[in-house]
Each structure stands twice: as structure tokens, then as C-alpha cells.
Scaffold this motif. Structure first.
Motif, PDB file in Angstrom:
ATOM      1  N   ILE A 102     104.097  71.413  77.888  1.00 49.57           N
ATOM      2  CA  ILE A 102     103.845  72.820  78.247  1.00 49.57           C
ATOM      3  C   ILE A 102     103.047  72.894  79.546  1.00 49.57           C
ATOM      4  O   ILE A 102     103.360  73.692  80.445  1.00 49.57           O
ATOM      5  CB  ILE A 102     103.117  73.557  77.104  1.00 49.57           C
ATOM      6  CG1 ILE A 102     104.080  73.775  75.929  1.00 49.57           C
ATOM      7  CG2 ILE A 102     102.575  74.905  77.591  1.00 49.57           C
ATOM      8  CD1 ILE A 102     103.424  74.330  74.686  1.00 49.57           C
ATOM      9  N   PHE A 103     102.013  72.059  79.670  1.00 50.71           N
ATOM     10  CA  PHE A 103     101.213  72.057  80.907  1.00 50.71           C
ATOM     11  C   PHE A 103     102.038  71.562  82.091  1.00 50.71           C
ATOM     12  O   PHE A 103     101.896  72.080  83.208  1.00 50.71           O
ATOM     13  CB  PHE A 103      99.958  71.204  80.733  1.00 50.71           C
ATOM     14  CG  PHE A 103      98.879  71.894  79.944  1.00 50.71           C
ATOM     15  CD1 PHE A 103      98.301  73.071  80.414  1.00 50.71           C
ATOM     16  CD2 PHE A 103      98.441  71.381  78.730  1.00 50.71           C
ATOM     17  CE1 PHE A 103      97.306  73.724  79.686  1.00 50.71           C
ATOM     18  CE2 PHE A 103      97.448  72.022  78.000  1.00 50.71           C
ATOM     19  CZ  PHE A 103      96.883  73.190  78.474  1.00 50.71           C
ATOM     20  N   TYR A 104     102.906  70.580  81.859  1.00 51.16           N
ATOM     21  CA  TYR A 104     103.783  70.127  82.942  1.00 51.16           C
ATOM     22  C   TYR A 104     104.775  71.222  83.320  1.00 51.16           C
ATOM     23  O   TYR A 104     105.113  71.384  84.500  1.00 51.16           O
ATOM     24  CB  TYR A 104     104.537  68.864  82.519  1.00 51.16           C
ATOM     25  CG  TYR A 104     103.700  67.610  82.563  1.00 51.16           C
ATOM     26  CD1 TYR A 104     102.524  67.553  83.309  1.00 51.16           C
ATOM     27  CD2 TYR A 104     104.081  66.470  81.861  1.00 51.16           C
ATOM     28  CE1 TYR A 104     101.751  66.417  83.336  1.00 51.16           C
ATOM     29  CE2 TYR A 104     103.311  65.315  81.893  1.00 51.16           C
ATOM     30  CZ  TYR A 104     102.152  65.289  82.628  1.00 51.16           C
ATOM     31  OH  TYR A 104     101.390  64.149  82.667  1.00 51.16           O
ATOM     32  N   VAL A 116     106.638  80.873  81.377  1.00 48.56           N
ATOM     33  CA  VAL A 116     106.515  79.649  80.577  1.00 48.56           C
ATOM     34  C   VAL A 116     105.910  79.976  79.216  1.00 48.56           C
ATOM     35  O   VAL A 116     106.382  79.474  78.177  1.00 48.56           O
ATOM     36  CB  VAL A 116     105.647  78.605  81.307  1.00 48.56           C
ATOM     37  CG1 VAL A 116     105.377  77.401  80.406  1.00 48.56           C
ATOM     38  CG2 VAL A 116     106.330  78.151  82.587  1.00 48.56           C
ATOM     39  N   LEU A 117     104.880  80.812  79.206  1.00 49.22           N
ATOM     40  CA  LEU A 117     104.235  81.208  77.954  1.00 49.22           C
ATOM     41  C   LEU A 117     105.223  81.948  77.061  1.00 49.22           C
ATOM     42  O   LEU A 117     105.315  81.684  75.850  1.00 49.22           O
ATOM     43  CB  LEU A 117     103.017  82.087  78.247  1.00 49.22           C
ATOM     44  CG  LEU A 117     102.174  82.504  77.041  1.00 49.22           C
ATOM     45  CD1 LEU A 117     101.605  81.281  76.341  1.00 49.22           C
ATOM     46  CD2 LEU A 117     101.052  83.445  77.471  1.00 49.22           C
ATOM     47  N   LYS A 118     105.981  82.867  77.653  1.00 53.78           N
ATOM     48  CA  LYS A 118     106.988  83.619  76.910  1.00 53.78           C
ATOM     49  C   LYS A 118     108.045  82.689  76.333  1.00 53.78           C
ATOM     50  O   LYS A 118     108.412  82.795  75.148  1.00 53.78           O
ATOM     51  CB  LYS A 118     107.630  84.649  77.833  1.00 53.78           C
ATOM     52  CG  LYS A 118     108.776  85.433  77.216  1.00 53.78           C
ATOM     53  CD  LYS A 118     109.408  86.356  78.250  1.00 53.78           C
ATOM     54  CE  LYS A 118     110.662  87.019  77.714  1.00 53.78           C
ATOM     55  NZ  LYS A 118     111.314  87.869  78.743  1.00 53.78           N
ATOM     56  N   SER A 120     107.789  79.481  75.708  1.00 44.92           N
ATOM     57  CA  SER A 120     107.216  78.597  74.688  1.00 44.92           C
ATOM     58  C   SER A 120     107.131  79.301  73.340  1.00 44.92           C
ATOM     59  O   SER A 120     107.384  78.684  72.292  1.00 44.92           O
ATOM     60  CB  SER A 120     105.832  78.103  75.121  1.00 44.92           C
ATOM     61  OG  SER A 120     104.902  79.175  75.190  1.00 44.92           O
ATOM     62  N   ILE A 121     106.786  80.587  73.359  1.00 43.53           N
ATOM     63  CA  ILE A 121     106.710  81.361  72.118  1.00 43.53           C
ATOM     64  C   ILE A 121     108.103  81.568  71.525  1.00 43.53           C
ATOM     65  O   ILE A 121     108.311  81.412  70.308  1.00 43.53           O
ATOM     66  CB  ILE A 121     106.016  82.711  72.373  1.00 43.53           C
ATOM     67  CG1 ILE A 121     104.548  82.501  72.759  1.00 43.53           C
ATOM     68  CG2 ILE A 121     106.110  83.607  71.127  1.00 43.53           C
ATOM     69  CD1 ILE A 121     103.836  83.760  73.208  1.00 43.53           C
ATOM     70  N   ILE A 122     109.070  81.922  72.378  1.00 48.91           N
ATOM     71  CA  ILE A 122     110.450  82.144  71.909  1.00 48.91           C
ATOM     72  C   ILE A 122     111.027  80.861  71.315  1.00 48.91           C
ATOM     73  O   ILE A 122     111.635  80.882  70.223  1.00 48.91           O
ATOM     74  CB  ILE A 122     111.342  82.644  73.065  1.00 48.91           C
ATOM     75  CG1 ILE A 122     110.919  84.053  73.488  1.00 48.91           C
ATOM     76  CG2 ILE A 122     112.816  82.637  72.646  1.00 48.91           C
ATOM     77  CD1 ILE A 122     111.634  84.559  74.726  1.00 48.91           C
ATOM     78  N   ILE A 123     110.841  79.747  72.018  1.00 45.86           N
ATOM     79  CA  ILE A 123     111.349  78.459  71.522  1.00 45.86           C
ATOM     80  C   ILE A 123     110.684  78.095  70.200  1.00 45.86           C
ATOM     81  O   ILE A 123     111.340  77.611  69.267  1.00 45.86           O
ATOM     82  CB  ILE A 123     111.118  77.351  72.569  1.00 45.86           C
ATOM     83  CG1 ILE A 123     111.958  77.623  73.814  1.00 45.86           C
ATOM     84  CG2 ILE A 123     111.464  75.980  71.987  1.00 45.86           C
ATOM     85  CD1 ILE A 123     111.629  76.716  74.983  1.00 45.86           C
ATOM     86  N   PHE A 124     109.365  78.352  70.110  1.00 44.57           N
ATOM     87  CA  PHE A 124     108.640  78.065  68.869  1.00 44.57           C
ATOM     88  C   PHE A 124     109.214  78.873  67.706  1.00 44.57           C
ATOM     89  O   PHE A 124     109.421  78.334  66.607  1.00 44.57           O
ATOM     90  CB  PHE A 124     107.154  78.375  69.050  1.00 44.57           C
ATOM     91  CG  PHE A 124     106.347  78.216  67.788  1.00 44.57           C
ATOM     92  CD1 PHE A 124     105.970  76.951  67.354  1.00 44.57           C
ATOM     93  CD2 PHE A 124     105.981  79.322  67.041  1.00 44.57           C
ATOM     94  CE1 PHE A 124     105.237  76.800  66.185  1.00 44.57           C
ATOM     95  CE2 PHE A 124     105.243  79.183  65.872  1.00 44.57           C
ATOM     96  CZ  PHE A 124     104.864  77.917  65.441  1.00 44.57           C
ATOM     97  N   LEU A 125     109.474  80.143  67.943  1.00 45.60           N
ATOM     98  CA  LEU A 125     110.014  80.997  66.884  1.00 45.60           C
ATOM     99  C   LEU A 125     111.414  80.560  66.465  1.00 45.60           C
ATOM    100  O   LEU A 125     111.736  80.503  65.273  1.00 45.60           O
ATOM    101  CB  LEU A 125     110.033  82.458  67.353  1.00 45.60           C
ATOM    102  CG  LEU A 125     108.665  83.128  67.537  1.00 45.60           C
ATOM    103  CD1 LEU A 125     108.826  84.523  68.136  1.00 45.60           C
ATOM    104  CD2 LEU A 125     107.921  83.200  66.211  1.00 45.60           C
ATOM    105  N   LEU A 126     112.253  80.220  67.444  1.00 40.59           N
ATOM    106  CA  LEU A 126     113.626  79.791  67.145  1.00 40.59           C
ATOM    107  C   LEU A 126     113.630  78.474  66.367  1.00 40.59           C
ATOM    108  O   LEU A 126     114.380  78.329  65.393  1.00 40.59           O
ATOM    109  CB  LEU A 126     114.425  79.640  68.445  1.00 40.59           C
ATOM    110  CG  LEU A 126     114.770  80.945  69.183  1.00 40.59           C
ATOM    111  CD1 LEU A 126     115.444  80.647  70.511  1.00 40.59           C
ATOM    112  CD2 LEU A 126     115.652  81.846  68.320  1.00 40.59           C
ATOM    113  N   VAL A 127     112.801  77.532  66.797  1.00 43.68           N
ATOM    114  CA  VAL A 127     112.719  76.244  66.097  1.00 43.68           C
ATOM    115  C   VAL A 127     112.167  76.436  64.693  1.00 43.68           C
ATOM    116  O   VAL A 127     112.637  75.809  63.735  1.00 43.68           O
ATOM    117  CB  VAL A 127     111.853  75.248  66.900  1.00 43.68           C
ATOM    118  CG1 VAL A 127     111.571  73.989  66.067  1.00 43.68           C
ATOM    119  CG2 VAL A 127     112.533  74.867  68.199  1.00 43.68           C
ATOM    120  N   SER A 128     111.168  77.332  64.549  1.00 42.41           N
ATOM    121  CA  SER A 128     110.585  77.608  63.234  1.00 42.41           C
ATOM    122  C   SER A 128     111.624  78.218  62.294  1.00 42.41           C
ATOM    123  O   SER A 128     111.711  77.833  61.113  1.00 42.41           O
ATOM    124  CB  SER A 128     109.397  78.559  63.372  1.00 42.41           C
ATOM    125  OG  SER A 128     108.362  77.972  64.132  1.00 42.41           O
TER     126      SER A 128
END
Length: 238
Positions: A102-104, A116-118, A120-128
Motif C-alpha cells: 500500500i505504501f509503495y 490509492v486509499l479508495k 485499497s478499501i474497494i479491494i478489501f471489501l471485494l476480497v472480504s
């Protein structure tokens, strides 16, 4: 001037130590040699030294923002490898590597922090959703698979971005090449981590020779250490 020369000397010494340790554990891996110190700890020392190199950049950085993001990425790499190598906690190790990527991702996408923040949240929700759905309706899934999927998406995205950085000269030379090659080697390392894991499962089921597991284990670190050295040096203003 004296302080700069002092930092430069420490960096050079660190690179020499990493090179020696790198050659040592590759030799031990290939020829199944023995050493008084744990091989895993030798490898971990190399990762810590890469982080140290980034801490010594100081005023020689490309810019403060880039240096801060690089150091944060390498810091979480140190944490991740501490969990993976020292504590043997794969889940927390991969979670820490997620923060590294995420930092990279923020580093490679200058001025796109909110995006990037947006993402990361979307990817997290989809993976969850994928993990919970699969776990509930299809088959029990190890949480490590879900975390690894999240990590892999960011890693592949960063590799693609690093190639674009090199192609479109978004970083000066040689930094752009260090970033691109470093991230590609990072990806090759993790591909071999996955292959080692798969080979381990096949070995336990079919009792095949463990030669392939040893090969993949060696390749993990053959790719990994150079990737971290290149990334740690990519923050310098040459």
C-alpha cells in the motif's frame, strides 16, 4: 560533509555485508551446508540492513515524500519478515506485507493518495465478500488465502506501475530502473513462495521428491534480497 561521508561508508559496509551473507546462504541452500547461525536469521539480517540503508539516505533523497513512503514500505517489510521468519506467523506476515505494498502504491502514484486509499478499501471489501461467500457456501477457506489474494492484487498493480515509471521516465535514472527491476524481482520471489506452498501440498498428498520444494525455497531468497537492495537504494538522488 563529514556526516555525509560517514553515512556513505555505512551504506557501503552494509552492502558488502549483504553481499557476503547473500552468497553464504545461497551456497548453504544449494549444497545443503551447515552453519552455526540459523540460516533464517542470516536472511533476516539482510532485510534489516536494507531498511538501515534507507534510513541513511537523509538529505540525499529524491524528496522527503518519496523517502518517507520508501522507509515505511521497508519498515513493514522488516515487520512482515519478523512474523514470517522469526515468529512463523504467516497471516500476520502477509498482512504486514499488505501495508508494504500500500505504501509503495502511494509512492508510485504521486498525488493520487485518495485514489490509492479508495482502491485499497474497494479491494478489501471485494476480497472480504469473496472470502466470506466461499467460506460460507462452497468450502472452508484458510484466512491466509484471503489475505494473500488482497496482497497479490496490490503487488501485481505495483509491478505494472513500476514498469510504467520506467517507460515514461516518472523517476530519474537509475532510480526508475531500480524500482522496476526491484518490483519484478519482488513478484518473482512471491511466485516462488506460492510454488513452494503448492509443491508442499502435492508432496504431502503424492509423496513426490522434495527437490522441487528446496528449489523454490532457494529461488525465493535469490530474488528477494536483490529486490530489497534495489528498492532501498531507489530513494537516493544519484
Amino acid at each position: 560533509m563529514g556526516s555525509k561521508n560517514y553515512r556513505s561508508l555505512i551504506v557501503k559496509i552494509s552492502l558488502i555485508i549483504i553481499s557476503i551473507l547473500y552468497a553464504l546462504f545461497i551456497y548453504i541452500d544449494i549444497f545443503d551446508g551447515k552453519f552455526t547461525i540459523s540460516l533464517d536469521r542470516i536472511k533476516y539480517i539482510c532485510i534489516v540492513l536494507c531498511f538501515l540503508i534507507s534510513l541513511l539516505i537523509g538529505k540525499d533523497a529524491l524528496n522527503k515524500r518519496d523517502l518517507c513512503l520508501l522507509q515505511l514500505g521497508l519498515f513493514f517489510t522488516v515487520i512482515a519478515d519478523f512474523f514470517l521468519i522469526i515468529l512463523v506467523n504467516n497471516v500476520l506476515g502477509v498482512v504486514s506485507f499488505c501495508f508494504t505494498q500500500i505504501f509503495y502504491s502511494i509512492r508510485y502514484r504521486s498525488g493520487e493518495f485518495k485514489l490509492v486509499l479508495k482502491n485499497s478499501i474497494i479491494i478489501f471489501l471485494l476480497v472480504s465478500i469473496f472470502y466470506l461467500t466461499t467460506n460460507h457456501f462452497i468450502v472452508d477457506m484458510d484466512i491466509l488465502i484471503g489475505v494473500s489474494l488482497y496482497y497479490s492484487i496490490f503487488l501485481i498493480s505495483n509491478v505494472v506501475k513500476s514498469i510504467k515509471i520506467c517507460k515514461y521516465n516518472l523517476y530519474p535514472s537509475p532510480n526508475k530502473y531500480m524500482i522496476a527491476i526491484g518490483m519484478i524481482l519482488f513478484l518473482l520471489c512471491d511466485i516462488n513462495v506460492a510454488l513452494r506452498s503448492i509443491s508442499g501440498d502435492i508432496y504431502s498428498l503424492w509423496n513426490i521428491a522434495d527437490l522441487y520444494i528446496n528449489i523454490f525455497s532457494s529461488l525465493v531468497w535469490i530474488f528477494y534480497i536483490p529486490s530489497q537492495v534495489l528498492l532501498s537504494l531507489s530513494g537516493y538522488r544519484f
